[in-house]
Design a protein around this motif. Structure first.
Motif, PDB file in Angstrom:
ATOM      1  N   GLY B 215       0.729  -1.307  -0.055  1.00 26.97           N
ATOM      2  CA  GLY B 215       0.024   0.126  -0.009  1.00 26.97           C
ATOM      3  C   GLY B 215       0.848   1.264  -0.009  1.00 26.97           C
ATOM      4  O   GLY B 215       0.347   2.186  -0.813  1.00 26.97           O
ATOM      5  N   LEU B 216       2.036   1.087   0.853  1.00 28.57           N
ATOM      6  CA  LEU B 216       2.773   2.511   1.049  1.00 28.57           C
ATOM      7  C   LEU B 216       3.386   2.567  -0.482  1.00 28.57           C
ATOM      8  O   LEU B 216       3.552   3.779  -0.830  1.00 28.57           O
ATOM      9  N   GLY B 217       3.832   1.505  -1.070  1.00 32.56           N
ATOM     10  CA  GLY B 217       4.637   1.477  -2.366  1.00 32.56           C
ATOM     11  C   GLY B 217       3.702   2.090  -3.423  1.00 32.56           C
ATOM     12  O   GLY B 217       4.277   2.526  -4.335  1.00 32.56           O
ATOM     13  N   ALA B 218       2.498   1.997  -3.344  1.00 34.44           N
ATOM     14  CA  ALA B 218       1.633   2.563  -4.436  1.00 34.44           C
ATOM     15  C   ALA B 218       0.836   3.757  -4.024  1.00 34.44           C
ATOM     16  O   ALA B 218      -0.129   4.106  -4.758  1.00 34.44           O
ATOM     17  N   LEU B 219       1.460   4.468  -3.007  1.00 31.56           N
ATOM     18  CA  LEU B 219       0.730   5.855  -2.822  1.00 31.56           C
ATOM     19  C   LEU B 219       1.183   6.735  -3.962  1.00 31.56           C
ATOM     20  O   LEU B 219       2.145   6.792  -4.598  1.00 31.56           O
ATOM     21  N   PRO B 220       0.150   7.605  -4.251  1.00 26.94           N
ATOM     22  CA  PRO B 220       0.210   8.287  -5.523  1.00 26.94           C
ATOM     23  C   PRO B 220       1.294   9.427  -5.311  1.00 26.94           C
ATOM     24  O   PRO B 220       1.127  10.406  -4.350  1.00 26.94           O
ATOM     25  N   GLU B 221       2.229   9.415  -6.148  1.00 25.91           N
ATOM     26  CA  GLU B 221       3.500  10.585  -5.782  1.00 25.91           C
ATOM     27  C   GLU B 221       2.953  11.861  -5.970  1.00 25.91           C
ATOM     28  O   GLU B 221       3.463  12.686  -5.310  1.00 25.91           O
ATOM     29  N   ASP B 222       1.985  11.966  -6.754  1.00 30.22           N
ATOM     30  CA  ASP B 222       1.433  13.560  -7.154  1.00 30.22           C
ATOM     31  C   ASP B 222       1.008  14.182  -5.647  1.00 30.22           C
ATOM     32  O   ASP B 222       1.003  15.350  -5.570  1.00 30.22           O
ATOM     33  N   VAL B 223       0.172  13.230  -5.004  1.00 32.53           N
ATOM     34  CA  VAL B 223      -0.682  13.805  -4.061  1.00 32.53           C
ATOM     35  C   VAL B 223       0.675  14.082  -2.871  1.00 32.53           C
ATOM     36  O   VAL B 223       0.441  15.179  -2.237  1.00 32.53           O
TER      37      VAL B 223
END
Lengths: 479, 331
Positions: B215-223
């Motif tokens: 889940g942490l790895g897939a956090l949206p970087e833009d946000v």
């Protein structure tokens, strides 16, 4: 990892996955228990017992090899010794009988498997069942009593130890053939006795004497051991105390005059034992190692305990630990509650049952020959030496190999004498009760609660009462 | 830094197809229209059932039929061989609810669930956050911490049994070097449940860590980047941005972990056998005892307990969906 994330993100998928998971909660039980019950085969054994022994010549008329399925509950070195006996029997009966031995799991698992086998009409020809399953085996009405074979063959059974066959007999009729038999004894560490200034040749033989010795042996009293005394919270030991005091464990003459309706382990004598044990623990003279018998065994082997109560089956393990640890092992009669009471220990272990229901006559006969073979002095001597179990045959003790074995293991004679000195009575025959396994567990519940501080009388009464519904249900269902 | 850009692209890619699949129904209803209309549309439910059939058969045989069977067993008596001995109505249930020990069983089950679900998620979350840092050898630690997942309950329980051993166990050995007296991990009635729960938490952490790390790895970087540009950092970033974005995973773990805890069996059977004084006898263990242990075969009574378990799990899960899910932030 990617799939996991995706699955988590999809909320719809989760919505469906969860109820499925919930349902599987109840799957656990029904899958194992209910599976075979729906086929309408509920009547077996209910209306008729499974008859008597077949004609003696049935096997001579049979053609080919008769295969005997044998389920047992022995593992480790015991299984090795058993396999050797089975191989010997097969060699003697080549072309006629072949015994196929199968490990059916530990006692509890074996009996559970057996129940499933009854429902699917696929019971083995011979099965080994623990002592406390005896009443259940009689009520299951699947087996042929040994007595009917013995009477048919006019067999002389005076070679069998009466104190052992007593457990498996009702009205002097033998139901099953005792096989692996053990007795409880008191083990003590002679080296620790010497270090505490006690006479190592005078082991304590009643509760008060154990207490006095333990006070000197325990660290608490300045002694050499962590605890003077310690034994597992094991219902069998409590049963033994009641028997050595000459008292009965359940009503109806220990379940020998009729179906027992209640257990008596809340009688004053039993409570006295529990009270004594509780006080020993409270004062720091006894260890509470819990229910796991291995924990108490380990503590005794490592010299943390000076006195313990265990079965003769542990003699080998303890002797080895003593040799390796450089201390001297002692064994003595199982202690009495008070000195001078008449009574003795009950034998434990397991016996062999021949299934008759849904079995061919040739198989019944072949099974009987196998059981007879296992009970003869030669086999019993071999079994005794290989496992440390007590031989059920008097003759086995005179076999040269056995005499040599006991010379090397002189402590075993303690058990031999203890058995021979025990006067057979209903108390020492032991309690026959359909729910005996549950009763043993309930008595452990009571003892454990007491050791952790509950009032002994209250704990044992509560435990005894917890069984009344189960006993009634059992008796009602077997009619 | 390379790694970070990598993550962005993967997560970017992952988000896109999911949006796509979300619009699937629209696309599908669009596709059949060029083909000869009516027949295809009428055949569709039939084809769907055909595709579902293998799964339905498996579910039916192994889950729904046993469930029905359990309900039937729970209103019947049981003879000594385990055969149903006739309809008894709600006797099993009334016996159950008039049994004071059953209240303790429910309490133990509840306590065990709380003691395992919350710590196993909290600890896994902490480790997952620490493993986000780009220190050297982080992959090794990631693997090491996820390793409990690979242990079977039986193996792990046996190992914990050795660790907990009062005489020769490692735990008391460590305490001993600090001069602390022997602790009866599994035989002290006040402690046993904590010990078993501790072992269970260890077994659970691996799986929870995998889910949370993913889940942490897939956090949206833009946000995250937007938040950083707005001046959020450190704890504030974790609390206001990362945690809300992680709520789907956390919610999933709470729901699945609760069900898992309520069904735990192996560690109790191996470590304490339900004792001391039944203080570690959970509902599932009690079902086992009634049905299979000590030559019992009270399938009727045990099935009644199983039904109670079913209802409890349903209620808890419904509550979780009703209360917790409102706070879950689905992107």
């Amino acid at each position: 990892m990617k799939t996991t994330t995706k699955g988590v993100h999809s909320r719809r998928r989760l919505r469906y996955a969860v109820p499925a998971g919930i349902v599987s909660a109840s799957l656990f039980l029904a899958a194992c228990g209910g599976g075979d019950t729906g086929d309408g085969s509920t009547g077996e054994g209910g209306d008729k017992a499974s008859g008597g022994a077949p004609a003696a010549d049935v096997l001579d008329k049979a053609s080919g090899v008769t295969t005997v399925a044998f389920w047992h509950a022995m593992d480790g070195t015991n299984a090795e010794a058993l396999t050797k006996l089975v191989t010997d029997f097969n060699a003697q009966n080549t072309g006629k009988i072949e015994v196929k031995a199968t490990y059916a799991g530990k006692y509890d698992d074996a009996i559970t498997k057996y129940k499933a086998a009854i429902q699917s009409k696929s019971t083995p020809d011979v099965i080994q069942i623990y002592d406390i399953g005896t009443r259940f085996m009689i009520d299951a009405k699947q087996t042929i009593p040994m007595q009917s074979f013995i009477e048919r063959d006019k067999l002389d059974v005076t070679d069998l130890q009466p104190n052992i066959t007593g457990y498996y007999s009702i009205d002097d009729k033998l139901n099953s053939m005792p096989f692996n038999t053990s007795m409880p004894v008191l083990y003590y560490n002679k080296s620790l006795f010497k270090a505490a200034g006690l006479d190592p040749e005078k082991p304590p033989q009643d509760l008060a004497a154990i207490r006095t010795a333990a006070e000197k042996l325990s660290k608490k009293g300045g002694g050499p051991a962590d605890y003077g005394f310690g034994a597992a919270i094991y219902g069998w030991l409590l049963e033994q105390f009641i028997a050595t005091d000459g008292k009965e464990y359940c009503d109806q003459g220990n379940g020998r005059d009729g179906k027992a309706t209640k257990v008596l382990f809340d009688q004053p004598e039993a409570v006295e034992v529990v009270k004594w044990w509780q006080q020993m623990v409270k004062d720091g003279y006894a260890a509470n190692t819990g229910r796991d018998t291995k924990a108490a065994q380990a503590a005794f082997k490592s010299g943390q305990l000076a006195i313990t109560l265990e079965s003769t089956g542990q003699l080998g393990g303890y002797s080895k630990a003593a040799k390796e640890g450089g201390w001297e092992l002692g064994a003595a009669n199982y202690p009495h509650i008070k000195a001078g009471t008449e009574g003795g220990p009950i034998i434990g272990g397991a016996s062999l049952w021949i299934n008759g229901e849904n079995h061919e006559d040739a198989n019944k006969e072949a099974a009987w020959r196998f059981v007879k073979f296992l009970a003869d002095p030669k086999s019993q001597a071999q079994w005794h030496i290989g496992t440390g179990y007590f031989p059920i045959s008097k003759g086995a003790l005179e076999e040269p190999a056995d005499v040599t074995y006991r010379k090397a293991n002189p402590l075993f004679d303690v058990a031999v004498q203890q058995l021979e000195n025990t006067k057979l009575s209903k108390a020492t025959q032991g309690c026959l009760l359909g729910v005996m396994p549950q009763a043993r567990k309930a008595s452990e519940d009571g003892l454990e609660a007491a050791l952790n501080g509950t009032d002994p009388q209250q704990a044992m009464t509560k435990a005894a009462e917890s069984l009344s519904a189960q006993i009634k249900q059992y008796n009602d269902s077997v009619g | 830094m390379d790694e970070v850009t990598d993550v962005t692209t993967t997560s970017g890619e992952k988000v896109l197809p999911e949006h796509g699949s979300g619009e699937d129904p629209g696309e599908r209803s669009g596709t059949p229209s060029p083909t000869p209309a009516g027949r295809e549309a009428r055949r569709e439910p039939f084809v769907a059932v055909l595709y579902l059939l293998p799964a339905l058969v498996v579910f039916g045989v192994f889950i729904f039929w046993p469930l029905v069977k359990s309900i039937l067993l729970s209103v019947q008596g049981t003879d000594i061989l385990g055969n149903p001995s006739g309809f008894v109505g709600l006797v099993n249930y009334t016996r159950l609810f008039s049994d004071p020990d059953f209240l303790q069983v429910l309490w133990v089950t509840f306590a065990f669930t709380i003691l395992t679900v919350i710590p196993s998620i909290a600890i896994a979350l902490l480790i997952a956050l620490l493993l986000q840092s780009r220190i050297k050898g982080v992959r090794f630690f990631r693997t090491a911490f996820a390793l409990p997942f690979a242990f079977s309950v039986a193996t792990a329980s046996v190992i914990f049994g050795v660790l907990f051993n009062p005489a020769s166990g490692v735990l008391n050995g460590i305490l001993n070097t600090f001069g602390i007296d022997k602790v009866q991990w599994l035989t002290n009635p006040d402690l046993a449940l904590w010990s078993v729960s501790g072992a269970t938490v260890w077994m659970q952490i691996g799986y929870n860590l995998l889910v949370l790390s993913a889940g942490l790895g897939a956090l949206p970087e833009d946000v995250l980047e937007a938040a950083r540009l707005d001046g959020a950092s450190g704890l504030r970033l974790q609390r206001s941005i990362v945690m809300p974005l992680l709520t789907p995973q956390l919610f999933f773990l709470v729901v699945v972990g609760t069900i898992h805890s309520l069904q735990s069996f192996g560690q109790i059977k191996i470590l304490t056998v339900g004792g001391p004084e039944d203080r570690t006898t959970t509902l599932v263990y009690s079902i086992y005892e009634q049905a299979f242990a000590n030559n019992n075969s009270n399938y009727g009574y045990a099935s009644a307990q199983a039904m109670v378990l079913l209802v409890i799990v349903l209620i808890i899960t419904a509550l979780q969906f009703g209360v917790l899910e409102r706070r879950v932030f689905y992107r």
